[in-house]
Design a protein around this motif. Sequence first.
Motif, PDB file in Angstrom:
ATOM      1  N   THR A  14     -22.393   0.581 -39.890  1.00 13.20           N
ATOM      2  CA  THR A  14     -21.739   0.105 -38.573  1.00 13.20           C
ATOM      3  C   THR A  14     -20.396  -0.581 -38.633  1.00 13.20           C
ATOM      4  OG1 THR A  14     -24.645  -0.540 -39.600  1.00 13.20           O
ATOM      5  CG2 THR A  14     -23.282  -2.525 -39.224  1.00 13.20           C
ATOM      6  N   HIS A  15     -20.369  -0.795 -40.429  1.00 13.89           N
ATOM      7  CA  HIS A  15     -18.797  -1.653 -41.000  1.00 13.89           C
ATOM      8  C   HIS A  15     -17.927  -1.089 -39.749  1.00 13.89           C
ATOM      9  CE1 HIS A  15     -16.233  -3.710 -43.175  1.00 13.89           C
ATOM     10  NE2 HIS A  15     -15.412  -2.482 -43.272  1.00 13.89           N
ATOM     11  N   ILE A  16     -17.578   0.735 -38.885  1.00 16.69           N
ATOM     12  CA  ILE A  16     -17.311   1.091 -38.761  1.00 16.69           C
ATOM     13  C   ILE A  16     -17.016   0.584 -37.220  1.00 16.69           C
ATOM     14  CG2 ILE A  16     -16.166   3.394 -37.645  1.00 16.69           C
ATOM     15  CD1 ILE A  16     -16.727   3.870 -40.774  1.00 16.69           C
ATOM     16  N   ALA A  17     -18.257   0.428 -36.774  1.00 17.29           N
ATOM     17  CA  ALA A  17     -18.544   0.028 -35.555  1.00 17.29           C
ATOM     18  C   ALA A  17     -18.038  -1.014 -35.367  1.00 17.29           C
ATOM     19  CB  ALA A  17     -20.313   0.114 -34.950  1.00 17.29           C
ATOM     20  N   ILE A  18     -18.199  -2.323 -36.583  1.00 16.01           N
ATOM     21  CA  ILE A  18     -18.074  -3.878 -36.064  1.00 16.01           C
ATOM     22  C   ILE A  18     -15.964  -3.579 -35.604  1.00 16.01           C
ATOM     23  CG2 ILE A  18     -17.925  -5.537 -36.960  1.00 16.01           C
ATOM     24  CD1 ILE A  18     -20.518  -5.294 -38.042  1.00 16.01           C
ATOM     25  N   LEU A  19     -15.857  -2.717 -36.791  1.00 15.26           N
ATOM     26  CA  LEU A  19     -14.305  -2.869 -36.499  1.00 15.26           C
ATOM     27  C   LEU A  19     -13.833  -2.552 -35.478  1.00 15.26           C
ATOM     28  CD1 LEU A  19     -12.844  -1.482 -40.477  1.00 15.26           C
ATOM     29  CD2 LEU A  19     -13.079  -3.779 -39.260  1.00 15.26           C
ATOM     30  N   ALA A  20     -14.089  -0.976 -34.875  1.00 16.51           N
ATOM     31  CA  ALA A  20     -13.913  -0.627 -34.120  1.00 16.51           C
ATOM     32  C   ALA A  20     -14.511  -1.489 -32.590  1.00 16.51           C
ATOM     33  CB  ALA A  20     -14.647   0.695 -33.047  1.00 16.51           C
ATOM     34  N   SER A  21     -15.407  -2.527 -32.756  1.00 21.41           N
ATOM     35  CA  SER A  21     -15.526  -3.637 -31.093  1.00 21.41           C
ATOM     36  C   SER A  21     -15.037  -4.501 -31.445  1.00 21.41           C
ATOM     37  CB  SER A  21     -17.424  -3.481 -31.701  1.00 21.41           C
ATOM     38  OG  SER A  21     -18.117  -2.877 -31.515  1.00 21.41           O
ATOM     39  N   LEU A  22     -14.174  -4.018 -32.851  1.00 19.16           N
ATOM     40  CA  LEU A  22     -13.309  -5.627 -32.472  1.00 19.16           C
ATOM     41  C   LEU A  22     -11.695  -5.227 -32.268  1.00 19.16           C
ATOM     42  CD1 LEU A  22     -13.821  -7.492 -36.567  1.00 19.16           C
ATOM     43  CD2 LEU A  22     -14.798  -8.514 -33.878  1.00 19.16           C
ATOM     44  N   PHE A  23     -11.295  -4.218 -32.133  1.00 21.73           N
ATOM     45  CA  PHE A  23     -10.211  -3.835 -31.868  1.00 21.73           C
ATOM     46  C   PHE A  23     -10.246  -3.374 -30.210  1.00 21.73           C
ATOM     47  CE2 PHE A  23      -8.052  -0.148 -30.735  1.00 21.73           C
ATOM     48  CZ  PHE A  23      -7.164   0.062 -31.174  1.00 21.73           C
ATOM     49  N   VAL A  25     -12.271  -5.274 -28.804  1.00 19.99           N
ATOM     50  CA  VAL A  25     -11.342  -6.689 -27.591  1.00 19.99           C
ATOM     51  C   VAL A  25     -10.600  -6.703 -27.631  1.00 19.99           C
ATOM     52  CG1 VAL A  25     -12.801  -9.157 -28.132  1.00 19.99           C
ATOM     53  CG2 VAL A  25     -14.421  -7.033 -27.945  1.00 19.99           C
ATOM     54  N   LEU A  26      -9.927  -6.650 -29.070  1.00 26.96           N
ATOM     55  CA  LEU A  26      -8.417  -7.105 -29.227  1.00 26.96           C
ATOM     56  C   LEU A  26      -7.463  -6.387 -28.321  1.00 26.96           C
ATOM     57  CD1 LEU A  26      -7.713  -8.183 -32.586  1.00 26.96           C
ATOM     58  CD2 LEU A  26      -7.472  -9.338 -30.949  1.00 26.96           C
ATOM     59  N   PHE A  27      -7.428  -4.731 -27.794  1.00 25.84           N
ATOM     60  CA  PHE A  27      -6.786  -4.306 -26.951  1.00 25.84           C
ATOM     61  C   PHE A  27      -7.380  -4.486 -25.496  1.00 25.84           C
ATOM     62  CE2 PHE A  27      -6.490  -0.284 -24.744  1.00 25.84           C
ATOM     63  CZ  PHE A  27      -5.619   0.020 -24.852  1.00 25.84           C
ATOM     64  N   PHE A  28      -8.482  -4.467 -24.889  1.00 23.08           N
ATOM     65  CA  PHE A  28      -8.818  -4.550 -23.692  1.00 23.08           C
ATOM     66  C   PHE A  28      -8.141  -6.468 -23.783  1.00 23.08           C
ATOM     67  CE2 PHE A  28     -11.097  -1.279 -23.614  1.00 23.08           C
ATOM     68  CZ  PHE A  28     -10.749  -0.799 -23.376  1.00 23.08           C
ATOM     69  N   GLY A  29      -8.175  -7.163 -24.385  1.00 19.36           N
ATOM     70  CA  GLY A  29      -8.285  -8.631 -24.175  1.00 19.36           C
ATOM     71  C   GLY A  29      -6.917  -8.446 -24.369  1.00 19.36           C
ATOM     72  N   PHE A  30      -5.825  -8.085 -24.927  1.00 17.57           N
ATOM     73  CA  PHE A  30      -4.285  -7.606 -24.357  1.00 17.57           C
ATOM     74  C   PHE A  30      -4.040  -7.796 -23.833  1.00 17.57           C
ATOM     75  CE2 PHE A  30      -0.011  -5.874 -25.856  1.00 17.57           C
ATOM     76  CZ  PHE A  30       0.422  -7.186 -26.520  1.00 17.57           C
ATOM     77  N   PHE A  31      -3.906  -5.929 -23.152  1.00 21.14           N
ATOM     78  CA  PHE A  31      -3.789  -5.648 -22.395  1.00 21.14           C
ATOM     79  C   PHE A  31      -4.057  -6.348 -20.656  1.00 21.14           C
ATOM     80  CE2 PHE A  31      -2.616  -2.371 -25.684  1.00 21.14           C
ATOM     81  CZ  PHE A  31      -0.975  -2.201 -25.178  1.00 21.14           C
ATOM     82  N   PHE A  32      -5.149  -6.543 -20.446  1.00 19.32           N
ATOM     83  CA  PHE A  32      -5.703  -6.976 -18.966  1.00 19.32           C
ATOM     84  C   PHE A  32      -6.506  -8.193 -19.135  1.00 19.32           C
ATOM     85  CE2 PHE A  32      -7.007  -2.506 -20.292  1.00 19.32           C
ATOM     86  CZ  PHE A  32      -7.140  -1.869 -19.080  1.00 19.32           C
ATOM     87  N   VAL A  33      -5.689  -9.130 -20.111  1.00 21.84           N
ATOM     88  CA  VAL A  33      -6.047 -10.758 -19.720  1.00 21.84           C
ATOM     89  C   VAL A  33      -4.896 -11.137 -20.354  1.00 21.84           C
ATOM     90  CG1 VAL A  33      -7.081 -12.601 -20.948  1.00 21.84           C
ATOM     91  CG2 VAL A  33      -8.364 -10.409 -20.223  1.00 21.84           C
TER      92      VAL A  33
END
Length: 258
Positions: A14-23, A25-33
Amino acid sequence: MAQIPTQTKKDLFTHIAILASLFLVLFFGFFFVYLPWSTHHGETIKVPNLKGLSADKMEELIDASDLTYEVSDCTYTADKPPLTVLSQYPLPNALVKSGRKIYITINSETPPTIKLPTLVGLSVRSAEQQLFIAGLRKGIVHEVNDPRVKEVIEVQALGRKIEAGASIPKGTMVDLYIGNGMANVDMEMPDFVGKPMDEVTIILAGMNLKVGKVVYEANEAFPAGTVFKQTCATCEGTSVKPGDLIDLWVVGGEDENQ
């Protein structure tokens, strides 16, 4: 602050999934927004069409469009006014940022000098091709008495005769003088007095002479339709050259001999 327990494998996943989700979100937010917004922000200016404008009009339009410009090249085109825009980059209607620099090619005020290619001895078509390659233009083609048929025997430009290798401004109109196959020799003036007009016309054509003024008058000493007087204003003495005009006086009225 709430903490996620990691005592079991389920908690760890669960902890790994949350970190991956945050990553993600940041990745797509940076490159696509963020990147598209930052790199394309303000890209709403459409580049105007500057081609054909004078330098003053081009500057006014560039300033009004909130753009800048730089003259990247200066060339010469004979059929365009001096100091007009020949080309631009970016091209018209391209979308650019405010303050973007437009690179301009301007038509020069002063044409460069061109060395006249060798034209004497060429046909008119070959001479025209050489002029085009050199950046010059074909002017008037004159035929002169010379045995070299349709061959360039002399070149003139700017009101004077010029030789191969002479420097003249690019775009200059060059006149060509070509031979008509007739030798420029003197001939004895034939005597047409007493000959019928029809016969005289045939003789003149055979000698490459031209009928000038024809005057019909009454003359009882000769039959109707007969030449009784002749003159040549362009002749020297009793000699004639190909192309000379022979004026004729013919017995009778013009209506009778048509």
